[in-house]
Scaffold this active site. Structure first.
Site, mmCIF file in Angstrom:
data_model
loop_
_atom_site.group_PDB
_atom_site.id
_atom_site.type_symbol
_atom_site.label_atom_id
_atom_site.label_comp_id
_atom_site.label_asym_id
_atom_site.label_seq_id
_atom_site.Cartn_x
_atom_site.Cartn_y
_atom_site.Cartn_z
ATOM 1 N N GLU A 176 12.352 18.339 7.643
ATOM 2 C CA GLU A 176 12.547 18.919 6.318
ATOM 3 C C GLU A 176 12.039 17.945 5.262
ATOM 4 O OE1 GLU A 176 16.584 21.474 7.262
ATOM 5 O OE2 GLU A 176 16.819 19.392 6.603
ATOM 6 N N ASP A 187 21.273 22.208 12.898
ATOM 7 C CA ASP A 187 21.357 23.498 13.590
ATOM 8 C C ASP A 187 21.274 23.345 15.101
ATOM 9 O OD1 ASP A 187 21.549 25.115 11.276
ATOM 10 O OD2 ASP A 187 19.390 24.917 10.965
#
Length: 387
Positions: free
Chosen positions: A156, A172
């Site tokens: 990210e 996640d």
């Protein structure tokens, strides 16, 4: 420090309050104005050749707010429903070069760099509630998701005028070992999983009671919060620990200190943890609240309740609240000692070279996340490390 929850906006979960970035010297301001950043992709998996790996760069145009994707030549293009092919999915893949490292150009944006191994990812462009094009991201941990059988993972980032902010994330799930090297005013690397670490992570998480069902074959291991939602993790896992914390702090004060020197003192009264200094009362969290750092532990972007909730959420995940009435803890040797703890995150940290990982959403508390930033970046390299 900008963290994953704030700089990803709509791509990630709720925002978390963070201190403002400091002013930069004049030479840094000049360098940071560059609209693009060289991105190098290194395939060191040893298991997949370059032809078997696809890259996807997707996210948000910071100037227009449009959901966008990056083309192979480095252009930032808005997504459109017309991008969906006859199979209903958009192919935004960028192939690696035939051999050696792959050189790409990263435009200013906020989003994710996905890597898919052995097969391509299936993105879908839909229309949101305001009639604007929106991108459906992979939820690979869900068996009904079209990407469930695809080995994939992501880093990210936000790249903008004042710098580059990036992380590897296991919030996640964990599937593909990835490392980030950021060059600029410093030479920084994070996220490196040593050779053999992938197998140790997949096996290590599921060795813990209650975490056995979080491994999805050899594809990945998923975070316990997602496991809870899928019926693969107990919804009351943290309840006994939460009860002990609530009991302890009925008669003991908890002191929370922020990086800027502010301190807040709190104590349990009924179902609420109440603090001084204008902090909103924090209700007794559920197991799901702890694992997702959400619900009762959601952190508003207000600079007061947000940081306190984040520190409290981190202390629950690291199970340090019964041992120390001053938070956040800064000694990793004291983390995850209680039988009831986030063993998923514990295993992630144990298998990175620098001991840093994003095992849960507030893992950046006290700087234990696999996060780096530079206000004068010159290049970024992402390496798919050996398995």
């Amino acid at each position: 420090m900008l963290n994953r929850r704030s700089f990803l906006g709509g791509v990630s979960a709720a925002a978390l309050a963070v201190p403002a970035l400091g002013s930069l010297p004049a030479h840094a301001a000049l360098r940071r104005a560059a609209p693009t950043l060289p991105l190098t992709i290194v395939n060191s998996t040893g298991n997949f050749d370059n032809a078997s790996i696809s890259v996807y760069v997707v996210g948000t145009n910071l100037d227009t707010g449009e959901q966008s994707r990056v083309t192979p030549d480095g252009q930032l293009v808005p997504v459109s429903p017309s991008d969906n092919g006859s199979d209903g999915f958009a192919d935004y893949s960028i192939p690696l070069q035939g051999s050696g490292d792959t050189q790409l150009t990263l435009p200013s944006m906020s989003g994710r760099i996905y890597f898919a191994l052995g097969d391509k990812l299936k993105f879908k462009v839909v229309t949101d509630g305001e009639g604007k094009p929106a991108l459906q991201y992979p939820a690979g941990w869900v068996s009904s998701d079209p990407n469930y059988r695809v080995l994939h993972d992501t880093v990210e980032f936000t790249f903008k005028a004042d710098g580059m902010y990036c992380n590897t994330t296991m919030v996640d799930m964990f599937s593909v070992p990835l490392a980030i090297n950021l060059q600029g005013s410093q030479d920084q690397t994070t996220g490196t999983v040593p050779a053999g670490g992938r197998d140790r992570i997949l096996a290590g998480v599921t060795e813990n009671a209650g975490f056995e069902q979080l491994r999805q074959e050899d594809l990945r291991v998923i975070a316990p919060g997602h496991g809870l939602d899928l019926g693969a993790f107990a919804g009351d896992y943290y309840d006994s620990y939460i009860d002990e914390v609530w009991s302890k702090y009925q008669s003991t004060q908890l002191r929370i200190g922020l990086d800027d020197g502010r301190t807040f003192t709190g104590q349990v009264s009924g179902d609420n943890f109440t603090f001084d200094g204008g902090v909103q009362a924090i209700a007794r969290p559920s197991t799901r609240d702890v694992l997702f750092c959400d619900g009762a532990l959601a952190a508003p972007n207000d600079g007061v309740t947000g940081p306190v909730a984040a520190i409290l959420g981190a202390a629950f995940n690291r199970s340090t609240l019964l041992d120390a009435a001053e938070q956040p803890g800064t000694d990793p040797a004291a983390f995850y000692k209680n039988q009831v703890t986030n063993h998923y995150s514990k295993v992630m940290h144990a298998n990175t070279e620098d001991g840093k990982a994003y095992g849960f959403a507030f893992d950046d508390v006290a700087n234990f996340a696999s996060y780096i930033q530079d206000n004068a970046p010159t290049s970024i390299k992402v390496t798919l490390t050996p398995w």
